[in-house]
Design a protein around this motif. Structure first.
Motif, mmCIF file in Angstrom:
data_model
loop_
_atom_site.group_PDB
_atom_site.id
_atom_site.type_symbol
_atom_site.label_atom_id
_atom_site.label_comp_id
_atom_site.label_asym_id
_atom_site.label_seq_id
_atom_site.Cartn_x
_atom_site.Cartn_y
_atom_site.Cartn_z
ATOM 1 N N ALA A 221 -28.010 -15.136 -23.541
ATOM 2 C CA ALA A 221 -29.588 -14.997 -22.084
ATOM 3 C C ALA A 221 -29.770 -13.240 -22.244
ATOM 4 O O ALA A 221 -31.241 -12.584 -22.776
ATOM 5 N N ALA A 222 -28.774 -12.236 -22.498
ATOM 6 C CA ALA A 222 -28.997 -11.075 -21.846
ATOM 7 C C ALA A 222 -29.122 -10.271 -23.567
ATOM 8 O O ALA A 222 -29.836 -8.815 -23.390
ATOM 9 N N ILE A 223 -29.193 -11.146 -24.272
ATOM 10 C CA ILE A 223 -28.938 -10.453 -25.624
ATOM 11 C C ILE A 223 -30.567 -10.997 -26.119
ATOM 12 O O ILE A 223 -31.201 -10.309 -26.814
ATOM 13 N N ILE A 224 -30.650 -12.128 -25.726
ATOM 14 C CA ILE A 224 -32.334 -12.340 -26.199
ATOM 15 C C ILE A 224 -33.112 -11.364 -25.305
ATOM 16 O O ILE A 224 -35.009 -11.172 -26.014
ATOM 17 N N ASN A 225 -33.389 -11.173 -23.718
ATOM 18 C CA ASN A 225 -34.024 -10.779 -23.348
ATOM 19 C C ASN A 225 -33.788 -8.197 -23.714
ATOM 20 O O ASN A 225 -35.429 -8.213 -23.589
ATOM 21 N N ARG A 344 -35.438 -23.495 -22.055
ATOM 22 C CA ARG A 344 -34.586 -23.145 -21.849
ATOM 23 C C ARG A 344 -34.504 -22.492 -21.048
ATOM 24 O O ARG A 344 -33.613 -22.197 -19.813
ATOM 25 N N ASN A 345 -35.852 -22.046 -19.879
ATOM 26 C CA ASN A 345 -35.941 -20.793 -18.788
ATOM 27 C C ASN A 345 -34.925 -20.176 -18.810
ATOM 28 O O ASN A 345 -34.224 -19.619 -17.866
ATOM 29 N N ILE A 346 -34.459 -19.014 -20.057
ATOM 30 C CA ILE A 346 -33.483 -18.275 -20.079
ATOM 31 C C ILE A 346 -34.962 -17.116 -19.248
ATOM 32 O O ILE A 346 -36.533 -16.731 -19.232
ATOM 33 N N TYR A 347 -33.381 -16.409 -18.034
ATOM 34 C CA TYR A 347 -34.152 -15.250 -17.553
ATOM 35 C C TYR A 347 -35.269 -14.251 -18.030
ATOM 36 O O TYR A 347 -34.311 -14.182 -18.840
ATOM 37 N N GLY A 348 -35.927 -14.182 -17.672
ATOM 38 C CA GLY A 348 -37.109 -13.057 -17.833
ATOM 39 C C GLY A 348 -37.860 -13.186 -19.416
ATOM 40 O O GLY A 348 -38.324 -12.373 -19.563
#
Length: 474
Positions: A221-225, A344-348
């Motif tokens: 998730a951090a990588i995606i954001n 998938r509700n990835i934060y951000g």
């Protein structure tokens, strides 16, 4: 004796250099060579080099059917694939980097250009290593490209390498500065546009982040954001697409096979044509010809030869256009990745899966020249619309992404393995479990690098095509 001395002396003159075979090549030239080699392998349809379009069933073979039936060994396909990526791409990228780093540049402007060039090389290295890992699993990395110093490199853990690629990509994106030039005309992808390389790097980081989505320890998730914050592609015009000049040898692989070599080795499969027929997909008219006024795909993986003339063919746009481009990464792919991240509700990530899904499909239609009204009609069908299409989000996105990634065998094969859709057709007389999850290691590795090969094969669960990669958790 005098004549002999004179001849020997003349051979030692400093200007006795054949200009056709220079001994000192610029880092720009070596970079171009590497980038063209990478693009060419991604776009290659020759069964000696790259069979990813067969593996993901965009194509099937007509006469010589071994590769459609997953015979990697006879043509030593893994050896060539691996060899091109290490020898022709990564080694040349390293040489270009070494030449740049050895250059003493006092000017601030030149230092800025050098930093940009090194960052661009790093993006290309990340892309190449991801392609290698997604094909094989664990691969040489920390000890790779050492030549005679270490001709038997160890294989590094694929997940560990993936995380290092993320770090390298982050550094490269941060280092790119549009106040300075890049490779200029030596850059056959973006013609020196540093901002577009940054977007390419961010989009590649998004791809890697989504590939890691089912690996909890990756903090995907951090990588995606981070990727989204860096600025991924926001328009198809920004995409990483190599356009050939159309003069041999700088022509597309389809042209080389179908026109230059006058071969008729491939037809589109029943897998893709049957799906497109069922969805009334308007891209059929652009991608394929008709047989007896119908779109007819060749049954994938037949045990014997077929008649080329009795099936649909790839359209002239693809088959005989020497300038037909190779897509390395594009806006369509990014929109599908964002659709899944939202689902998938990835934060951000904004919660608009349907919006990104729609954009991906419409952008694909636009890229291929489908009229707006035809694209809208396609998207409005209950079997296509995100709210009504059947199945899980993996099925909805997986099916449409497979169509949106048409003719991009390398990336599509990876995403098929991760999402498990669409449902493919096992070859004649085979089972679904026979469809490869990876490529076997090069067949010469158990001779040239036996100890490290043996350890790598054990570490990944066996050197079989059925072995799943570390990110394939479904």
């Amino acid at each position: 004796m005098i004549i002999l001395v004179a001849l020997v002396s003349s051979c030692e003159l400093p200007d006795n250099i054949d200009p056709k075979y220079p001994t000192d090549i610029s880092p720009e030239s070596v970079f171009t060579t590497a980038l063209v080699a990478l693009d060419s392998l991604i776009g290659d349809i020759n069964v000696n080099d790259n069979i990813s379009r067969l593996l993901v069933q965009y194509q099937s073979e007509v006469t010589y059917v071994q590769e459609s039936r997953y015979n990697f060994q006879d043509r030593q396909i893994p050896d060539t694939y691996w060899g091109v990526l290490y020898r022709d791409v990564l080694k040349n990228l390293k040489e270009s980097k070494d030449k740049l780093e050895a250059t003493d540049i006092p000017s601030e402007v030149e230092i800025g250009k050098k930093k940009n060039k090194l960052a661009i090389i790093s993006i290309c290295e990340v892309y190449t290593y991801q392609v290698l890992i997604d094909a094989f699993g664990n691969v040489p990395y920390s000890e790779a490209l050492m030549g005679a110093e270490n001709s038997r490199p160890k294989y590094d853990d694929a997940f560990t390498v993936y995380m290092d690629l993320v770090a390298n990509l982050s550094s490269a994106i941060a280092d790119l500065n549009s106040n300075y030039d890049g490779f200029g005309s030596a850059d056959v992808l973006y013609n020196g546009d540093v901002d577009l390389w940054r977007k390419f790097g961010a989009s590649l980081k998004l791809r890697i982040g989504m590939r890691l989505i089912d690996v909890p320890s990756s903090n995907s998730a951090a990588i995606i954001n981070e990727a989204i914050s860096s600025g991924v592609f926001s328009d198809q015009s920004e995409s990483a697409i190599l356009r050939y000049i159309g003069v041999t040898p700088l022509v597309n692989s389809y042209y080389n096979e179908f026109v230059t070599l006058a071969r008729k080795d491939f037809c589109p499969t029943n897998t893709i044509i049957d799906m497109m027929n069922s969805l009334n997909d308007p891209r059929r008219d652009i991608w394929f010809t008709k047989y007896n006024d119908e779109y007819v795909g060749l049954q994938y993986g037949k045990a014997g030869a077929s008649s080329y003339s009795r099936y649909s063919h790839f359209a002239d746009l693809i088959r005989i256009d020497p300038k037909y481009p190779v897509i390395m990464c594009d806006f369509v792919e990014v929109e599908f990745l964002l659709a899944e991240a939202a689902e998938r509700n990835i934060y951000g990530v904004p919660a608009d899966a349907a919006g990104h899904y729609n954009n991906a499909i419409l952008e694909s239609m636009k890229y291929w020249g489908v009229a707006d009204d035809a694209a809208a009609a396609y998207l409005s069908q209950p079997s296509v619309a995100y709210s009504t299409a059947g199945g899980t989000y993996q099925q909805k996105i997986g099916n449409q992404k497979w169509l949106g990634l048409f003719d991009r065998g390398v990336e599509s094969w990876a995403e098929w393995r991760r999402l498990d859709f669409p449902i493919l057709n096992p070859p004649e007389g085979m089972d679904y479990a026979d469809i490869p999850m990876r490529m076997p290691y090069p067949y010469n590795e158990n001779k040239m690098n036996l100890e490290n090969y043996t350890s790598a094969a054990a570490a990944i669960g066996g050197d079989q095509a059925s072995t799943k990669l570390f990110w394939d958790r479904n």
